[in-house]
Structure formats: C-alpha cells, structure tokens
Design a protein around this motif. Structure first.
Motif, PDB file in Angstrom:
ATOM      1  N   LEU A 146      -6.705  -1.007   4.599  1.00  0.00           N
ATOM      2  CA  LEU A 146      -5.654   0.014   4.704  1.00  0.00           C
ATOM      3  C   LEU A 146      -6.036   1.280   3.961  1.00  0.00           C
ATOM      4  O   LEU A 146      -5.903   2.385   4.479  1.00  0.00           O
ATOM      5  CB  LEU A 146      -4.335  -0.529   4.141  1.00  0.00           C
ATOM      6  CG  LEU A 146      -3.572  -1.479   5.022  1.00  0.00           C
ATOM      7  CD1 LEU A 146      -2.492  -2.190   4.223  1.00  0.00           C
ATOM      8  CD2 LEU A 146      -2.958  -0.731   6.195  1.00  0.00           C
ATOM      9  N   TYR A 147      -6.499   1.116   2.739  1.00  0.00           N
ATOM     10  CA  TYR A 147      -6.801   2.283   1.909  1.00  0.00           C
ATOM     11  C   TYR A 147      -7.940   3.111   2.494  1.00  0.00           C
ATOM     12  O   TYR A 147      -7.892   4.326   2.509  1.00  0.00           O
ATOM     13  CB  TYR A 147      -7.135   1.859   0.472  1.00  0.00           C
ATOM     14  CG  TYR A 147      -7.345   3.052  -0.404  1.00  0.00           C
ATOM     15  CD1 TYR A 147      -6.250   3.718  -0.949  1.00  0.00           C
ATOM     16  CD2 TYR A 147      -8.607   3.565  -0.641  1.00  0.00           C
ATOM     17  CE1 TYR A 147      -6.422   4.849  -1.712  1.00  0.00           C
ATOM     18  CE2 TYR A 147      -8.788   4.690  -1.405  1.00  0.00           C
ATOM     19  CZ  TYR A 147      -7.697   5.331  -1.940  1.00  0.00           C
ATOM     20  OH  TYR A 147      -7.865   6.462  -2.688  1.00  0.00           O
ATOM     21  N   HIS A 148      -8.962   2.423   2.990  1.00  0.00           N
ATOM     22  CA  HIS A 148     -10.160   3.121   3.467  1.00  0.00           C
ATOM     23  C   HIS A 148     -10.149   3.387   4.970  1.00  0.00           C
ATOM     24  O   HIS A 148     -11.133   3.880   5.519  1.00  0.00           O
ATOM     25  CB  HIS A 148     -11.405   2.308   3.097  1.00  0.00           C
ATOM     26  CG  HIS A 148     -11.563   2.134   1.623  1.00  0.00           C
ATOM     27  ND1 HIS A 148     -11.863   3.160   0.763  1.00  0.00           N
ATOM     28  CD2 HIS A 148     -11.425   1.037   0.843  1.00  0.00           C
ATOM     29  CE1 HIS A 148     -11.927   2.717  -0.475  1.00  0.00           C
ATOM     30  NE2 HIS A 148     -11.656   1.434  -0.456  1.00  0.00           N
ATOM     31  N   HIS A 149      -9.040   3.047   5.632  1.00  0.00           N
ATOM     32  CA  HIS A 149      -8.901   3.279   7.078  1.00  0.00           C
ATOM     33  C   HIS A 149     -10.022   2.606   7.861  1.00  0.00           C
ATOM     34  O   HIS A 149     -10.632   3.206   8.746  1.00  0.00           O
ATOM     35  CB  HIS A 149      -8.844   4.780   7.396  1.00  0.00           C
ATOM     36  CG  HIS A 149      -7.808   5.506   6.622  1.00  0.00           C
ATOM     37  ND1 HIS A 149      -6.466   5.394   6.896  1.00  0.00           N
ATOM     38  CD2 HIS A 149      -7.899   6.331   5.547  1.00  0.00           C
ATOM     39  CE1 HIS A 149      -5.784   6.129   6.035  1.00  0.00           C
ATOM     40  NE2 HIS A 149      -6.628   6.695   5.202  1.00  0.00           N
ATOM     41  N   HIS A 185       0.839  -1.210   0.000  1.00  0.00           N
ATOM     42  CA  HIS A 185       0.000   0.000   0.000  1.00  0.00           C
ATOM     43  C   HIS A 185       0.870   1.255   0.000  1.00  0.00           C
ATOM     44  O   HIS A 185       0.626   2.199  -0.758  1.00  0.00           O
ATOM     45  CB  HIS A 185      -0.910  -0.026   1.235  1.00  0.00           C
ATOM     46  CG  HIS A 185      -1.784   1.170   1.351  1.00  0.00           C
ATOM     47  ND1 HIS A 185      -1.391   2.289   2.036  1.00  0.00           N
ATOM     48  CD2 HIS A 185      -3.011   1.434   0.864  1.00  0.00           C
ATOM     49  CE1 HIS A 185      -2.350   3.195   1.974  1.00  0.00           C
ATOM     50  NE2 HIS A 185      -3.348   2.694   1.266  1.00  0.00           N
ATOM     51  N   TRP A 218     -16.647   4.886   2.195  1.00  0.00           N
ATOM     52  CA  TRP A 218     -15.978   3.933   1.331  1.00  0.00           C
ATOM     53  C   TRP A 218     -16.343   4.195  -0.126  1.00  0.00           C
ATOM     54  O   TRP A 218     -15.480   4.214  -1.000  1.00  0.00           O
ATOM     55  CB  TRP A 218     -16.386   2.528   1.743  1.00  0.00           C
ATOM     56  CG  TRP A 218     -15.522   1.431   1.231  1.00  0.00           C
ATOM     57  CD1 TRP A 218     -14.492   1.528   0.350  1.00  0.00           C
ATOM     58  CD2 TRP A 218     -15.609   0.059   1.573  1.00  0.00           C
ATOM     59  NE1 TRP A 218     -13.934   0.304   0.121  1.00  0.00           N
ATOM     60  CE2 TRP A 218     -14.607  -0.622   0.863  1.00  0.00           C
ATOM     61  CE3 TRP A 218     -16.440  -0.680   2.407  1.00  0.00           C
ATOM     62  CZ2 TRP A 218     -14.422  -1.997   0.955  1.00  0.00           C
ATOM     63  CZ3 TRP A 218     -16.239  -2.037   2.498  1.00  0.00           C
ATOM     64  CH2 TRP A 218     -15.246  -2.679   1.787  1.00  0.00           C
ATOM     65  N   ASP A 255     -14.496   7.161  -1.305  1.00  0.00           N
ATOM     66  CA  ASP A 255     -13.091   6.799  -1.489  1.00  0.00           C
ATOM     67  C   ASP A 255     -12.873   6.064  -2.801  1.00  0.00           C
ATOM     68  O   ASP A 255     -11.858   6.265  -3.468  1.00  0.00           O
ATOM     69  CB  ASP A 255     -12.599   5.920  -0.344  1.00  0.00           C
ATOM     70  CG  ASP A 255     -12.334   6.693   0.937  1.00  0.00           C
ATOM     71  OD1 ASP A 255     -12.333   7.942   0.881  1.00  0.00           O
ATOM     72  OD2 ASP A 255     -12.127   6.044   1.974  1.00  0.00           O
TER      73      ASP A 255
END
Length: 172
Positions: free
Chosen positions: A78-81, A49, A100, A103
């Motif tokens: 990971l990307y969207h926390h 990532h 999401w 995002d």
C-alpha cells in the motif's frame, strides 16, 4: 444546527463509508464481516494505512489470520504503490526496487505509526488491552477477531463473550 469543526476519531478511507458514518469515533466498535478470501485483511490494512499516513494517527493492528510479516507486506504494498501479489511473489523489478528505496528514505521523515502484532502475541481481548496500554494507539484494528480465545461452554457463548469483551474494551 450545530456546526462541527474538525473531527473526532478516524475518518474511514472509503468515500461511500464516509457518507454513511462520517467517522469512526473513540469508543465505537465496528465489525466487518465476509466469507473467506473476500478482502477483509486487505480492508484492515487499508484502514490502518489511511489512519497512520493520511491522518497521522497511531494504529495498533492485530492480525489473527495472517502472520505479522504477511500483514507488514500488505502495508508495504500500500505504502509503495506496488501490487501486493507482485510483492508476495517476488516480482519486483529493479525500477520498482529503486523507487522503493527512495520511499523508505522518505518514510523515515514522515509521520505515521502502525504497530503490527499477530496471534503469537495477542491471544485474548486482555492481551489486546495490555498492548493498548503499552503502545497508546489512537485506533485499534483486530483482523480475524473471531480467532481470539474466549471462555464459554459452547461456540455461541464463547462468541457472545468475545463480542461483549471487544465492545466493552472499545468503550473503555
């Protein structure tokens, strides 16, 4: 003293590791070892990532211990926390789901490319080399490399051949 400008390779996502080795350079072969369930796959996902979205590198992530969809879920978290456990167990509420979706629209415009492949596609070091030739990644991560097939008369010889093959591949 020679002053370095920019960097070659990929900067590790962890500050303590950055101090120790500065960058993972082209041609290097790095190994992360640990016992079962200590976060090695999570470490692979974080590194992929970081390289893809922070440094805009193309990453080939080969996962031998998890399915492709499981590794992609880690990357989504990971990307969207979103906590991975929540995502895996379906505990994503409507607020998080809305964020999401926003995002995902933003992601379409962002640089960052991670090709995820599992053990159904890559079984040997040779398979990984073919994927490298096809996808031309800047960075290759093999999670669970010990599960790659290797020739040899016993476990020690197979492991030795596998490590040698991976090291030779990194150099080339």
């Amino acid at each position: 003293k020679k002053k370095l400008t920019g960097f070659r390779g990929v900067i590790p996502p962890w500050p303590t590791l950055q101090k120790a080795i500065t960058v993972w350079e082209n041609g290097t072969f790095n190994v992360i070892l640990g016992v079962y369930s200590t976060g090695k796959s999570w470490c692979s996902a974080v590194a992929a990532h970081h390289a893809a979205f922070v440094q805009q590198k193309k990453v080939l992530l080969v996962t031998m211990e998890n399915s492709k969809s499981s590794m992609e879920s880690r990357l989504d978290a990971l990307y969207h926390h979103i906590p991975f456990t929540d995502l895996r167990q379906g505990w994503v509420d409507m607020r998080v789901e809305k964020k999401w979706l926003k995002d995902i629209e933003r992601l379409k415009a962002e640089q960052g490319d991670i090709v995820v492949v599992d053990g159904n596609i890559a079984r040997t070091v040779g398979d990984i080399l073919q994927l490298v030739n096809t996808h031309k990644p800047d960075f290759v991560i093999v999670d669970g490399a010990y599960k790659l097939e290797s020739k040899g008369k016993d476990m020690f010889e197979r492991s030795s051949n596998l490590l040698h093959g991976l090291h030779h591949s990194a150099e080339s």
